[in-house]
Design a protein around this motif. Structure first.
Motif, PDB file in Angstrom:
ATOM      1  N   MET A  48     -14.129  90.446 -69.894  1.00  0.00           N
ATOM      2  CA  MET A  48     -13.711  90.958 -71.210  1.00  0.00           C
ATOM      3  C   MET A  48     -14.936  91.127 -72.113  1.00  0.00           C
ATOM      4  O   MET A  48     -15.032  92.112 -72.848  1.00  0.00           O
ATOM      5  CB  MET A  48     -12.682  90.030 -71.866  1.00  0.00           C
ATOM      6  CG  MET A  48     -11.291  90.134 -71.274  1.00  0.00           C
ATOM      7  SD  MET A  48     -10.524  91.761 -71.447  1.00  0.00           S
ATOM      8  CE  MET A  48     -10.020  91.744 -73.165  1.00  0.00           C
ATOM      9  N   LYS A  49     -15.866  90.196 -72.041  1.00  0.00           N
ATOM     10  CA  LYS A  49     -17.106  90.333 -72.825  1.00  0.00           C
ATOM     11  C   LYS A  49     -17.880  91.569 -72.368  1.00  0.00           C
ATOM     12  O   LYS A  49     -18.445  92.295 -73.188  1.00  0.00           O
ATOM     13  CB  LYS A  49     -17.964  89.080 -72.682  1.00  0.00           C
ATOM     14  CG  LYS A  49     -17.416  87.889 -73.427  1.00  0.00           C
ATOM     15  CD  LYS A  49     -18.316  86.675 -73.267  1.00  0.00           C
ATOM     16  CE  LYS A  49     -17.685  85.475 -73.969  1.00  0.00           C
ATOM     17  NZ  LYS A  49     -18.421  84.243 -73.748  1.00  0.00           N
ATOM     18  N   LEU A  50     -17.899  91.782 -71.060  1.00  0.00           N
ATOM     19  CA  LEU A  50     -18.583  92.961 -70.529  1.00  0.00           C
ATOM     20  C   LEU A  50     -17.885  94.239 -70.978  1.00  0.00           C
ATOM     21  O   LEU A  50     -18.543  95.222 -71.338  1.00  0.00           O
ATOM     22  CB  LEU A  50     -18.651  92.892 -68.998  1.00  0.00           C
ATOM     23  CG  LEU A  50     -19.433  93.997 -68.314  1.00  0.00           C
ATOM     24  CD1 LEU A  50     -20.891  94.013 -68.782  1.00  0.00           C
ATOM     25  CD2 LEU A  50     -19.351  93.821 -66.802  1.00  0.00           C
ATOM     26  N   LEU A  51     -16.557  94.230 -70.985  1.00  0.00           N
ATOM     27  CA  LEU A  51     -15.821  95.401 -71.466  1.00  0.00           C
ATOM     28  C   LEU A  51     -16.117  95.667 -72.937  1.00  0.00           C
ATOM     29  O   LEU A  51     -16.335  96.807 -73.338  1.00  0.00           O
ATOM     30  CB  LEU A  51     -14.313  95.207 -71.251  1.00  0.00           C
ATOM     31  CG  LEU A  51     -13.417  96.359 -71.720  1.00  0.00           C
ATOM     32  CD1 LEU A  51     -13.782  97.668 -71.039  1.00  0.00           C
ATOM     33  CD2 LEU A  51     -11.954  95.997 -71.482  1.00  0.00           C
ATOM     34  N   GLU A  52     -16.165  94.607 -73.731  1.00  0.00           N
ATOM     35  CA  GLU A  52     -16.485  94.774 -75.157  1.00  0.00           C
ATOM     36  C   GLU A  52     -17.876  95.384 -75.308  1.00  0.00           C
ATOM     37  O   GLU A  52     -18.079  96.310 -76.096  1.00  0.00           O
ATOM     38  CB  GLU A  52     -16.392  93.423 -75.886  1.00  0.00           C
ATOM     39  CG  GLU A  52     -16.333  93.557 -77.398  1.00  0.00           C
ATOM     40  CD  GLU A  52     -17.683  93.554 -78.112  1.00  0.00           C
ATOM     41  OE1 GLU A  52     -17.720  93.831 -79.321  1.00  0.00           O
ATOM     42  OE2 GLU A  52     -18.706  93.272 -77.460  1.00  0.00           O
ATOM     43  N   LEU A  53     -18.843  94.887 -74.527  1.00  0.00           N
ATOM     44  CA  LEU A  53     -20.197  95.434 -74.579  1.00  0.00           C
ATOM     45  C   LEU A  53     -20.213  96.890 -74.119  1.00  0.00           C
ATOM     46  O   LEU A  53     -20.869  97.732 -74.739  1.00  0.00           O
ATOM     47  CB  LEU A  53     -21.147  94.597 -73.711  1.00  0.00           C
ATOM     48  CG  LEU A  53     -22.589  95.097 -73.641  1.00  0.00           C
ATOM     49  CD1 LEU A  53     -23.239  95.085 -75.028  1.00  0.00           C
ATOM     50  CD2 LEU A  53     -23.383  94.270 -72.649  1.00  0.00           C
ATOM     51  N   SER A  54     -19.477  97.184 -73.066  1.00  0.00           N
ATOM     52  CA  SER A  54     -19.406  98.548 -72.559  1.00  0.00           C
ATOM     53  C   SER A  54     -18.865  99.500 -73.626  1.00  0.00           C
ATOM     54  O   SER A  54     -19.420 100.585 -73.843  1.00  0.00           O
ATOM     55  CB  SER A  54     -18.518  98.589 -71.314  1.00  0.00           C
ATOM     56  OG  SER A  54     -18.321  99.908 -70.882  1.00  0.00           O
ATOM     57  N   ILE A  55     -17.791  99.091 -74.292  1.00  0.00           N
ATOM     58  CA  ILE A  55     -17.225  99.948 -75.348  1.00  0.00           C
ATOM     59  C   ILE A  55     -18.183 100.046 -76.524  1.00  0.00           C
ATOM     60  O   ILE A  55     -18.319 101.107 -77.139  1.00  0.00           O
ATOM     61  CB  ILE A  55     -15.828  99.443 -75.771  1.00  0.00           C
ATOM     62  CG1 ILE A  55     -14.839  99.617 -74.603  1.00  0.00           C
ATOM     63  CG2 ILE A  55     -15.329 100.178 -77.020  1.00  0.00           C
ATOM     64  CD1 ILE A  55     -13.489  98.961 -74.828  1.00  0.00           C
ATOM     65  N   TRP A  56     -18.889  98.966 -76.825  1.00  0.00           N
ATOM     66  CA  TRP A  56     -19.863  99.006 -77.913  1.00  0.00           C
ATOM     67  C   TRP A  56     -21.015  99.956 -77.573  1.00  0.00           C
ATOM     68  O   TRP A  56     -21.424 100.779 -78.393  1.00  0.00           O
ATOM     69  CB  TRP A  56     -20.388  97.608 -78.228  1.00  0.00           C
ATOM     70  CG  TRP A  56     -21.401  97.632 -79.335  1.00  0.00           C
ATOM     71  CD1 TRP A  56     -22.744  97.409 -79.233  1.00  0.00           C
ATOM     72  CD2 TRP A  56     -21.150  97.929 -80.719  1.00  0.00           C
ATOM     73  NE1 TRP A  56     -23.338  97.547 -80.458  1.00  0.00           N
ATOM     74  CE2 TRP A  56     -22.387  97.867 -81.398  1.00  0.00           C
ATOM     75  CE3 TRP A  56     -20.012  98.243 -81.441  1.00  0.00           C
ATOM     76  CZ2 TRP A  56     -22.511  98.101 -82.758  1.00  0.00           C
ATOM     77  CZ3 TRP A  56     -20.131  98.482 -82.805  1.00  0.00           C
ATOM     78  CH2 TRP A  56     -21.377  98.399 -83.443  1.00  0.00           C
ATOM     79  N   GLU A  57     -21.525  99.841 -76.380  1.00  0.00           N
ATOM     80  CA  GLU A  57     -22.695 100.634 -75.981  1.00  0.00           C
ATOM     81  C   GLU A  57     -22.339 102.090 -75.646  1.00  0.00           C
ATOM     82  O   GLU A  57     -23.113 102.988 -75.959  1.00  0.00           O
ATOM     83  CB  GLU A  57     -23.387  99.992 -74.766  1.00  0.00           C
ATOM     84  CG  GLU A  57     -24.029  98.651 -75.067  1.00  0.00           C
ATOM     85  CD  GLU A  57     -25.209  98.752 -76.027  1.00  0.00           C
ATOM     86  OE1 GLU A  57     -25.930  99.772 -75.999  1.00  0.00           O
ATOM     87  OE2 GLU A  57     -25.412  97.804 -76.806  1.00  0.00           O
ATOM     88  N   ASP A  58     -21.199 102.295 -74.994  1.00  0.00           N
ATOM     89  CA  ASP A  58     -20.865 103.627 -74.489  1.00  0.00           C
ATOM     90  C   ASP A  58     -19.729 104.303 -75.231  1.00  0.00           C
ATOM     91  O   ASP A  58     -19.438 105.474 -74.984  1.00  0.00           O
ATOM     92  CB  ASP A  58     -20.471 103.543 -73.006  1.00  0.00           C
ATOM     93  CG  ASP A  58     -21.553 102.902 -72.152  1.00  0.00           C
ATOM     94  OD1 ASP A  58     -22.743 103.112 -72.436  1.00  0.00           O
ATOM     95  OD2 ASP A  58     -21.194 102.182 -71.204  1.00  0.00           O
ATOM     96  N   GLY A  59     -19.048 103.572 -76.100  1.00  0.00           N
ATOM     97  CA  GLY A  59     -17.860 104.102 -76.758  1.00  0.00           C
ATOM     98  C   GLY A  59     -16.672 104.050 -75.807  1.00  0.00           C
ATOM     99  O   GLY A  59     -16.772 103.591 -74.671  1.00  0.00           O
ATOM    100  N   PHE A  60     -15.536 104.505 -76.270  1.00  0.00           N
ATOM    101  CA  PHE A  60     -14.361 104.600 -75.406  1.00  0.00           C
ATOM    102  C   PHE A  60     -14.570 105.805 -74.500  1.00  0.00           C
ATOM    103  O   PHE A  60     -14.674 106.933 -74.987  1.00  0.00           O
ATOM    104  CB  PHE A  60     -13.076 104.770 -76.234  1.00  0.00           C
ATOM    105  CG  PHE A  60     -12.579 103.493 -76.824  1.00  0.00           C
ATOM    106  CD1 PHE A  60     -11.771 102.634 -76.078  1.00  0.00           C
ATOM    107  CD2 PHE A  60     -12.918 103.128 -78.117  1.00  0.00           C
ATOM    108  CE1 PHE A  60     -11.308 101.447 -76.618  1.00  0.00           C
ATOM    109  CE2 PHE A  60     -12.463 101.947 -78.667  1.00  0.00           C
ATOM    110  CZ  PHE A  60     -11.657 101.097 -77.918  1.00  0.00           C
ATOM    111  N   THR A  61     -14.649 105.558 -73.218  1.00  0.00           N
ATOM    112  CA  THR A  61     -14.850 106.651 -72.263  1.00  0.00           C
ATOM    113  C   THR A  61     -13.554 107.029 -71.558  1.00  0.00           C
ATOM    114  O   THR A  61     -13.514 108.032 -70.849  1.00  0.00           O
ATOM    115  CB  THR A  61     -15.913 106.277 -71.213  1.00  0.00           C
ATOM    116  OG1 THR A  61     -15.497 105.089 -70.536  1.00  0.00           O
ATOM    117  CG2 THR A  61     -17.267 106.063 -71.882  1.00  0.00           C
ATOM    118  N   GLN A  62     -12.529 106.218 -71.764  1.00  0.00           N
ATOM    119  CA  GLN A  62     -11.210 106.509 -71.208  1.00  0.00           C
ATOM    120  C   GLN A  62     -10.166 106.210 -72.272  1.00  0.00           C
ATOM    121  O   GLN A  62     -10.216 105.155 -72.903  1.00  0.00           O
ATOM    122  CB  GLN A  62     -10.918 105.644 -69.988  1.00  0.00           C
ATOM    123  CG  GLN A  62     -11.819 105.899 -68.815  1.00  0.00           C
ATOM    124  CD  GLN A  62     -11.466 104.975 -67.658  1.00  0.00           C
ATOM    125  OE1 GLN A  62     -10.670 104.059 -67.771  1.00  0.00           O
ATOM    126  NE2 GLN A  62     -12.087 105.233 -66.525  1.00  0.00           N
TER     127      GLN A  62
END
Length: 170
Positions: A34-48
């Motif tokens: 979940m922390k990785l998902l939060e970072l992913s959305i922070w860094e890349d935005g919502f991609t899906q």
């Protein structure tokens, strides 16, 4: 040629407060992911986008797939602020049993499930009148998987109306 248009071509932005989780998702994500998902959305935005069903009566959107992206939007202040509280969604218009099957298909294509929650879904689908064949076809279970799930839950109601082999007759 068909006039069908996939939902992904109709992404819309809705206030996250108009979105709610479904009550049948058996997919779980551990805190580090979940922390990785939060970072992913922070860094890349919502991609899906989050896949939802629009409950017109209550004017709210019920998550079919994307519960964890939805959860991040609700719990990460920095993402909520950056996105202005708006969540990208696509809408599918299916009855509950079909939405449950969609959730399972999305999840099984990516990860693992809680057996207890999966057995709850199978029980609900059976109670809706869905056949074993429908369940196997629509949520990607083999007949053996379904049988094992029924056996480990020990729920006699899952076996009602079953045709059994006559090989045990004297």
């Amino acid at each position: 040629m068909s006039d069908y248009v996939s939902p992904v071509y109709r992404v819309k932005s809705v206030p996250v407060d108009k979105v709610r989780a479904n009550d049948y998702n058996p997919n779980k994500v551990a805190p580090p992911e979940m922390k990785l998902l939060e970072l992913s959305i922070w860094e890349d935005g919502f991609t899906q986008p989050v896949v939802c069903y629009h409950d017109r009566e209550n004017d709210e959107y019920i998550v079919v797939d994307g519960f964890h992206r939805y959860t991040i939007m609700k719990t990460s202040q920095r993402i909520f602020k950056r996105e202005k509280g708006m969540l990208p969604i696509v809408v599918i218009d299916k009855e509950l049993g079909e939405r449950m099957a969609s959730t399972i298909r999305h999840n099984r294509a990516r990860g693992s499930h809680s057996v207890d929650l999966m057995s709850n879904i199978v029980t609900e689908l059976l109670e809706m009148g869905k056949s074993d064949a429908w369940i196997c076809r629509n949520i990607g279970m083999s007949a053996d998987e379904l049988l094992r799930l029924k056996q480990i839950t020990g729920l006699a109601s899952l076996f009602k109306d079953e045709d059994f082999s006559k090989s045990w007759e004297v």
